[in-house]
Design a protein around this motif. Structure first.
Motif, PDB file in Angstrom:
ATOM      1  N   SER A 173       6.556  -5.653  -2.582  1.00 32.59           N
ATOM      2  CA  SER A 173       5.487  -5.053  -3.401  1.00 32.59           C
ATOM      3  C   SER A 173       4.159  -5.242  -2.665  1.00 32.59           C
ATOM      4  O   SER A 173       3.299  -6.003  -3.091  1.00 32.59           O
ATOM      5  CB  SER A 173       5.449  -5.688  -4.794  1.00 32.59           C
ATOM      6  OG  SER A 173       5.545  -7.103  -4.722  1.00 32.59           O
ATOM      7  N   GLY A 174       4.036  -4.543  -1.542  1.00 30.29           N
ATOM      8  CA  GLY A 174       2.886  -4.706  -0.657  1.00 30.29           C
ATOM      9  C   GLY A 174       1.560  -4.428  -1.342  1.00 30.29           C
ATOM     10  O   GLY A 174       1.458  -3.593  -2.247  1.00 30.29           O
ATOM     11  N   VAL A 175       0.534  -5.121  -0.872  1.00 28.70           N
ATOM     12  CA  VAL A 175      -0.802  -5.034  -1.469  1.00 28.70           C
ATOM     13  C   VAL A 175      -1.819  -4.671  -0.393  1.00 28.70           C
ATOM     14  O   VAL A 175      -1.710  -5.100   0.757  1.00 28.70           O
ATOM     15  CB  VAL A 175      -1.170  -6.371  -2.153  1.00 28.70           C
ATOM     16  CG1 VAL A 175      -1.226  -7.520  -1.153  1.00 28.70           C
ATOM     17  CG2 VAL A 175      -2.478  -6.261  -2.925  1.00 28.70           C
ATOM     18  N   ALA A 176      -2.790  -3.868  -0.757  1.00 28.15           N
ATOM     19  CA  ALA A 176      -3.841  -3.483   0.185  1.00 28.15           C
ATOM     20  C   ALA A 176      -4.817  -4.638   0.368  1.00 28.15           C
ATOM     21  O   ALA A 176      -5.181  -5.326  -0.587  1.00 28.15           O
ATOM     22  CB  ALA A 176      -4.581  -2.251  -0.330  1.00 28.15           C
ATOM     23  N   PRO A 278      -4.084  -1.824  -8.813  1.00 29.25           N
ATOM     24  CA  PRO A 278      -3.993  -1.953  -7.362  1.00 29.25           C
ATOM     25  C   PRO A 278      -3.664  -0.618  -6.698  1.00 29.25           C
ATOM     26  O   PRO A 278      -3.144   0.304  -7.326  1.00 29.25           O
ATOM     27  CB  PRO A 278      -2.862  -2.966  -7.172  1.00 29.25           C
ATOM     28  CG  PRO A 278      -2.044  -2.872  -8.409  1.00 29.25           C
ATOM     29  CD  PRO A 278      -2.998  -2.548  -9.515  1.00 29.25           C
ATOM     30  N   ILE A 279      -3.963  -0.547  -5.434  1.00 24.70           N
ATOM     31  CA  ILE A 279      -3.795   0.675  -4.651  1.00 24.70           C
ATOM     32  C   ILE A 279      -2.342   0.800  -4.205  1.00 24.70           C
ATOM     33  O   ILE A 279      -1.750  -0.152  -3.703  1.00 24.70           O
ATOM     34  CB  ILE A 279      -4.728   0.629  -3.420  1.00 24.70           C
ATOM     35  CG1 ILE A 279      -6.188   0.514  -3.856  1.00 24.70           C
ATOM     36  CG2 ILE A 279      -4.517   1.849  -2.528  1.00 24.70           C
ATOM     37  CD1 ILE A 279      -7.121   0.102  -2.733  1.00 24.70           C
ATOM     38  N   SER A 280      -1.777   1.997  -4.350  1.00 23.52           N
ATOM     39  CA  SER A 280      -0.421   2.251  -3.870  1.00 23.52           C
ATOM     40  C   SER A 280      -0.451   2.548  -2.373  1.00 23.52           C
ATOM     41  O   SER A 280      -1.516   2.792  -1.784  1.00 23.52           O
ATOM     42  CB  SER A 280       0.188   3.445  -4.604  1.00 23.52           C
ATOM     43  OG  SER A 280      -0.480   4.638  -4.227  1.00 23.52           O
ATOM     44  N   LEU A 281       0.713   2.548  -1.745  1.00 23.55           N
ATOM     45  CA  LEU A 281       0.774   2.863  -0.315  1.00 23.55           C
ATOM     46  C   LEU A 281       0.262   4.266  -0.047  1.00 23.55           C
ATOM     47  O   LEU A 281      -0.509   4.486   0.894  1.00 23.55           O
ATOM     48  CB  LEU A 281       2.220   2.723   0.190  1.00 23.55           C
ATOM     49  CG  LEU A 281       2.450   3.114   1.657  1.00 23.55           C
ATOM     50  CD1 LEU A 281       1.579   2.294   2.594  1.00 23.55           C
ATOM     51  CD2 LEU A 281       3.933   2.973   2.018  1.00 23.55           C
TER      52      LEU A 281
END
Length: 290
Positions: A173-176, A278-281
């Motif tokens: 669940s990557g985060v910017a 939060p920002i998506s990919l």
């Protein structure tokens, strides 16, 4: 070198590390835009960003004497984790001790999602050890446990556009980095209410590397694919780089941590800290580079 005696009193309360890098630089700029005075702890003052209300002071994590002098008068410290090295925990330990000795009251530390002594990702173990040392220091703390950066995903692909690694069909669940910076600023602006808190910072979605590769392809026009490897294949394919064993272990365990499920899960903490989703990919790839 700037000494504490040369700094205005209102600069002494907040110290920021990493301002010459990506995350620390974002945090320093946002604090300056909000009118917060800050001391920028840097190795090279010539590289320190020129910001309103910001004054550089020279130190490094491993130089305890210089760090203690640079931190004199700082009450709240934003501590970006050091660059990946074999002795990173020792660097962190020395700096935390210097901070405690200088009278720092609260440390906001950028840790890693799933930090634990037995984490699959080897560097997550380093972050856990640092957290434990901060806990034992007597200083107040807030830990920002960041999932893998969306910013780095496109860089995982080789020149042929292939991301190779033993992640299987695991999800993360990557985060910017931009979201992490906004969370850090929210904590630094009112640290008392975040005393003792550990926040898990993730993006709004769980993705496999294959799905991430598809989104990068659609968003950038560069064809990116994911090719699963076995652990043995991963070590063999990285052998030609000549990197030390600890570094290769870190590279490979980035993927095995995904395969194990340790980087999965969506946290509400980015929204809770910033009031924004939060920002998506896909959103990240469409944004201008900061």
């Amino acid at each position: 070198m700037t000494s504490a005696a040369e700094l205005p009193a209102d600069v002494l309360a907040l110290g920021v590390t990493g301002s010459t890098g990506g995350l620390g630089g974002m945090v320093a700029r946002q604090l300056a835009e909000l009118g917060s005075a800050q001391r920028l702890l840097v190795r090279d003052p010539a590289r320190a960003p020129v910001l309103d209300g910001a004054t550089p002071a020279v130190c490094s994590y491993e130089d305890s004497a210089a760090a203690r002098q640079a931190l004199d008068g700082v009450k709240v410290l934003f501590m970006v984790s050091a660059s990946e090295t074999q002795d990173r925990v020792q660097q962190h330990t020395a700096f935390v001790d210097a901070a405690a000795g200088a009278g720092v009251q609260h440390v906001v530390y950028t840790s890693l999602y799933g930090a634990a002594p037995d984490a699959t990702f080897t560097l997550a173990r380093d972050h856990y050890a640092t957290e434990e040392h901060i806990r034992a220091s007597g200083m107040d703390f807030t830990f920002l446990r960041d999932n893998f950066y969306l910013d780095f995903l496109p860089l995982l692909a080789g020149e042929d556009g292939v991301i190779r690694g033993p992640a299987g069909d695991g999800i993360f669940s990557g985060v910017a980095r931009e979201d992490i910076a906004r969370c850090a600023v929210a904590v630094l602006r009112d640290p008392a209410i975040h005393k003792g808190a550990t926040y898990s910072l993730t993006g709004p979605e769980e993705l496999t590397l294959a799905q991430a590769a598809g989104i990068i392809t659609e968003s950038t026009g560069r064809t990116i694919t994911y090719q699963p490897e076995t652990v043995e294949e991963a070590y063999a394919s990285r052998a030609s780089y000549g990197a030390p064993p600890w570094q290769v272990d870190a590279w490979v365990s980035t993927y095995t941590a995904i395969a194990s499920g340790e980087m999965a899960g969506i946290s509400p903490d980015v929204h809770g800290l910033t009031g924004e989703d939060p920002i998506s990919l896909r959103e990240f790839l469409s944004r201008p580079v900061l």
